[in-house]
Design an enzyme around this catalytic site. Structure first.
Site, PDB file in Angstrom:
ATOM      1  N   ASP A   1       0.815  -1.208   0.000  1.00 45.91           N
ATOM      2  CA  ASP A   1       0.000   0.000   0.000  1.00 45.91           C
ATOM      3  C   ASP A   1       0.848   1.257   0.000  1.00 45.91           C
ATOM      4  O   ASP A   1       0.437   2.296  -0.500  1.00 45.91           O
ATOM      5  CB  ASP A   1      -0.919   0.036   1.244  1.00 45.91           C
ATOM      6  CG  ASP A   1      -1.956  -1.067   1.220  1.00 45.91           C
ATOM      7  OD1 ASP A   1      -1.963  -1.853   0.259  1.00 45.91           O
ATOM      8  OD2 ASP A   1      -2.752  -1.133   2.171  1.00 45.91           O
TER       9      ASP A   1
ATOM     10  N   ASP B   1      -1.990   6.050  -2.788  1.00 52.76           N
ATOM     11  CA  ASP B   1      -1.432   4.847  -2.169  1.00 52.76           C
ATOM     12  C   ASP B   1      -0.653   4.112  -3.263  1.00 52.76           C
ATOM     13  O   ASP B   1      -1.078   4.092  -4.429  1.00 52.76           O
ATOM     14  CB  ASP B   1      -2.537   3.923  -1.643  1.00 52.76           C
ATOM     15  CG  ASP B   1      -3.065   4.348  -0.263  1.00 52.76           C
ATOM     16  OD1 ASP B   1      -2.769   5.475   0.189  1.00 52.76           O
ATOM     17  OD2 ASP B   1      -3.795   3.540   0.348  1.00 52.76           O
TER      18      ASP B   1
ATOM     19  N   HIS C   1      -7.016   0.457  -4.388  1.00 52.20           N
ATOM     20  CA  HIS C   1      -5.943  -0.500  -4.611  1.00 52.20           C
ATOM     21  C   HIS C   1      -6.317  -1.407  -5.789  1.00 52.20           C
ATOM     22  O   HIS C   1      -7.286  -2.150  -5.732  1.00 52.20           O
ATOM     23  CB  HIS C   1      -5.633  -1.321  -3.357  1.00 52.20           C
ATOM     24  CG  HIS C   1      -5.244  -0.440  -2.203  1.00 52.20           C
ATOM     25  ND1 HIS C   1      -5.356  -0.826  -0.900  1.00 52.20           N
ATOM     26  CD2 HIS C   1      -4.757   0.836  -2.177  1.00 52.20           C
ATOM     27  CE1 HIS C   1      -4.949   0.159  -0.103  1.00 52.20           C
ATOM     28  NE2 HIS C   1      -4.582   1.175  -0.867  1.00 52.20           N
TER      29      HIS C   1
ATOM     30  N   ASP D   1      -4.893  -3.984  -7.115  1.00 52.57           N
ATOM     31  CA  ASP D   1      -4.384  -5.350  -7.247  1.00 52.57           C
ATOM     32  C   ASP D   1      -5.386  -6.469  -6.949  1.00 52.57           C
ATOM     33  O   ASP D   1      -5.023  -7.649  -7.018  1.00 52.57           O
ATOM     34  CB  ASP D   1      -3.084  -5.545  -6.437  1.00 52.57           C
ATOM     35  CG  ASP D   1      -3.228  -5.149  -4.979  1.00 52.57           C
ATOM     36  OD1 ASP D   1      -4.317  -4.689  -4.585  1.00 52.57           O
ATOM     37  OD2 ASP D   1      -2.242  -5.299  -4.233  1.00 52.57           O
TER      38      ASP D   1
ATOM     39  N   CYS E   1      -0.825  -7.681  -1.507  1.00 54.64           N
ATOM     40  CA  CYS E   1      -0.889  -6.556  -0.556  1.00 54.64           C
ATOM     41  C   CYS E   1       0.089  -6.730   0.601  1.00 54.64           C
ATOM     42  O   CYS E   1       0.683  -5.763   1.066  1.00 54.64           O
ATOM     43  CB  CYS E   1      -2.266  -6.422   0.074  1.00 54.64           C
ATOM     44  SG  CYS E   1      -3.642  -6.684  -1.002  1.00 54.64           S
TER      45      CYS E   1
HETATM   46  N1  ARG Z   1     -10.018  -2.841  -2.398  1.00 54.27           N
HETATM   47  C1  ARG Z   1      -9.742  -4.164  -2.828  1.00 54.27           C
HETATM   48  C2  ARG Z   1     -10.972  -5.033  -2.798  1.00 54.27           C
HETATM   49  O1  ARG Z   1     -11.751  -4.938  -1.905  1.00 54.27           O
HETATM   50  C3  ARG Z   1      -8.704  -4.813  -1.977  1.00 54.27           C
HETATM   51  C4  ARG Z   1      -7.353  -4.440  -2.392  1.00 54.27           C
HETATM   52  C5  ARG Z   1      -6.371  -4.807  -1.395  1.00 54.27           C
HETATM   53  N2  ARG Z   1      -5.085  -4.434  -1.866  1.00 54.27           N
HETATM   54  C6  ARG Z   1      -4.169  -3.902  -1.114  1.00 54.27           C
HETATM   55  N3  ARG Z   1      -3.014  -3.610  -1.669  1.00 54.27           N
HETATM   56  N4  ARG Z   1      -4.347  -3.618   0.160  1.00 54.27           N
HETATM   57  O2  ARG Z   1     -11.174  -5.848  -3.653  1.00 54.27           O
END
Ligand code: ARG
Length: 438
Positions: free
Chosen positions: A185, A269, A319, A321, A423
């Site tokens: 992050d 981030d 995020h 990923d 992550c």
């Molecule tokens: N916001 C994303 C979801 O709920 C989770 C991403 C988590 N990634 C991270 N690098 N903390 O699908």
């Protein structure tokens, strides 16, 4: 008899034997598939001693080892920090820490990024520890994950322990911290440069401190070190009346391009960026604003990197990923629930756009800070090996069908803190060069 001993990143002398990294095997044998020990990983623990094998796969005594040159490892060529994409052979990684993980105070930006069913949890626990039972289990899972990475030949580093419940005050706001669980992050490695993201949550303002011991070491070893402009995180950075009450609100707001962060100042981030050599992709999200993207665009342009802004049909972008995870040269996992509006660009370039199967994690397992799509939040050890959640058998089958070997690991309780393998890690060194894939 060909005997090989690999030493950790350039060290000489009496060192702990380190399993031969796959990349060296590739370089020595010319093949990814020349597998060494076929060990059943499923229920095994790697905490015990590590094996070093000769080419007939029998154990050899330490006296028999001959020392191999480290010249093929990128540390020797490029210094301690070096990664251009998400899949080159991984040599060193930071894995996050469970210790001190604190539930963030329930502010407007946290509300906008979490699901209504958990709001009561945040109201109740904000500023105190995540439930101890979960932390304990998460900690055991992450320790095991580290052992497995080491067994696979990856050097593992950990952030410092911190008291994240400590309350801090700046001229603009007051908050406590959150955790150092998700290095992805906050840190972004591009080539030999490590970039500390400014972040957008007040509870993450000082998160970089947990990584400073490591970053200073990388700096001493020759790495470039950049911190993006620190935001003030004043009230003006947030839409204080961001009208989110329901899932419908989320969809409507996202479709209108309305986010909880304003354009008061740059913020981002690191996990909103996805690297593929000369092309890096980013999304405007709840934590990454257009000014933040512009700051990065100008910064990366100087290195000859093109930054592309992507957008997705996503009611809660934060995020990239678990939405768009690039797993190899011209190969991307694209979340079928969150179609990418620019997908033609990738198809036209001949990329394989792969839609991963639905996650299998049960509805009653708490995911306080994410969706279930952590199943696609995988970590590539190289183009042919992936770390994947052991219980996600559907996506495991997908990888096997693509000729990618799965290394199943269980981090279900660690998932509850908001992240999967991608992550929970930040790749510090991958062996490869800057190339163009688009
Ligand atoms: N916001 C994303 C979801 O709920 C989770 C991403 C988590 N990634 C991270 N690098 N903390 O699908």
């Amino acid at each position: 008899m060909l005997c090989i001993r690999a030493f950790r990143g350039g060290c000489r002398g009496r060192e702990v034997p380190h399993p031969l990294p796959k990349v060296m095997k590739k370089l020595l044998t010319g093949s990814w598939d020349n597998e060494s020990p076929k060990i059943k990983r499923e229920n095994a623990s790697w905490s015990g001693s590590q094996q070093v094998l000769d080419k007939n796969n029998s154990n050899v005594a330490s006296e028999d080892y001959i020392m191999e040159s480290d010249e093929n490892l990128s540390h020797e060529k490029h210094g301690p920090v070096w990664a251009w994409n998400e899949w080159d052979p991984l040599e060193e990684v930071i894995v996050g820490n469970v210790n001190g993980a604190t539930v963030p105070p329930f502010t407007v930006e946290v509300k906008a990024n979490t699901y209504a069913k958990h709001w009561e949890f945040f109201r109740k626990h904000g500023g105190t520890s995540f439930p101890e039972g979960y932390l304990k289990k998460a900690n055991a899972e992450i320790e095991e994950f580290c052992n497995i990475l080491k067994h696979e030949g990856v050097e593992v580093k950990r952030p410092d322990n911190m008291d994240f419940s400590q309350v801090y005050q700046t001229p603009d706001f007051e908050s406590c911290g959150m955790y150092a669980a998700m290095p992805r992050d906050i840190l972004l490695v591009i080539g030999d440069e490590i970039i500390e993201a400014p972040m957008a949550w007040r509870s993450r303002f000082f998160e970089y401190r947990a990584y400073r011991s490591l970053i200073k070491e990388y700096f001493k070893g020759g790495a470039m070190w950049t911190t993006a402009p620190k935001p003030q995180m004043a009230d003006e950075l947030y839409d204080q009346v961001y009208p989110i009450r329901s899932v419908e609100d989320r969809h409507r707001l996202a479709a209108n391009g309305q986010f909880v962060t304003t354009e008061f100042e740059p913020c981002f981030d690191a996990a909103d960026f996805m690297r593929a050599g000369r092309d890096v992709f980013v999304q405007r999200s709840q934590v990454t604003n257009y000014m933040g993207i512009e700051w990065m665009r100008r910064h990366l342009e100087k290195k000859g990197i093109r930054l592309h802004t992507l957008s997705f049909k996503d009611p809660n972008p934060m995020h990239i990923d678990a939405t768009f995870n690039i797993i190899g040269p011209g190969m991307v996992l694209s979340n079928p629930d969150r179609p990418c509006h620019q997908i033609e660009m990738f198809k036209n370039a001949g990329w394989d756009v792969i839609h991963p199967p639905n996650p299998l994690i049960s509805d009653d397992h708490p995911l306080w800070m994410s969706s279930k799509w952590l199943s696609m939040n995988v970590l590539m050890l190289d183009p042919k090996r992936v770390i994947v959640q052991s219980t996600e058998t559907s996506i495991r089958k997908l990888f096997e069908s693509l000729g990618i070997e799965c290394i199943p690991v269980n981090i279900l309780h660690a998932n509850s803190l908001g992240g999967g393998f991608h992550c929970w890690t930040c790749d510090i060194r991958r062996n490869g060069e800057l190339e163009s894939y688009l």
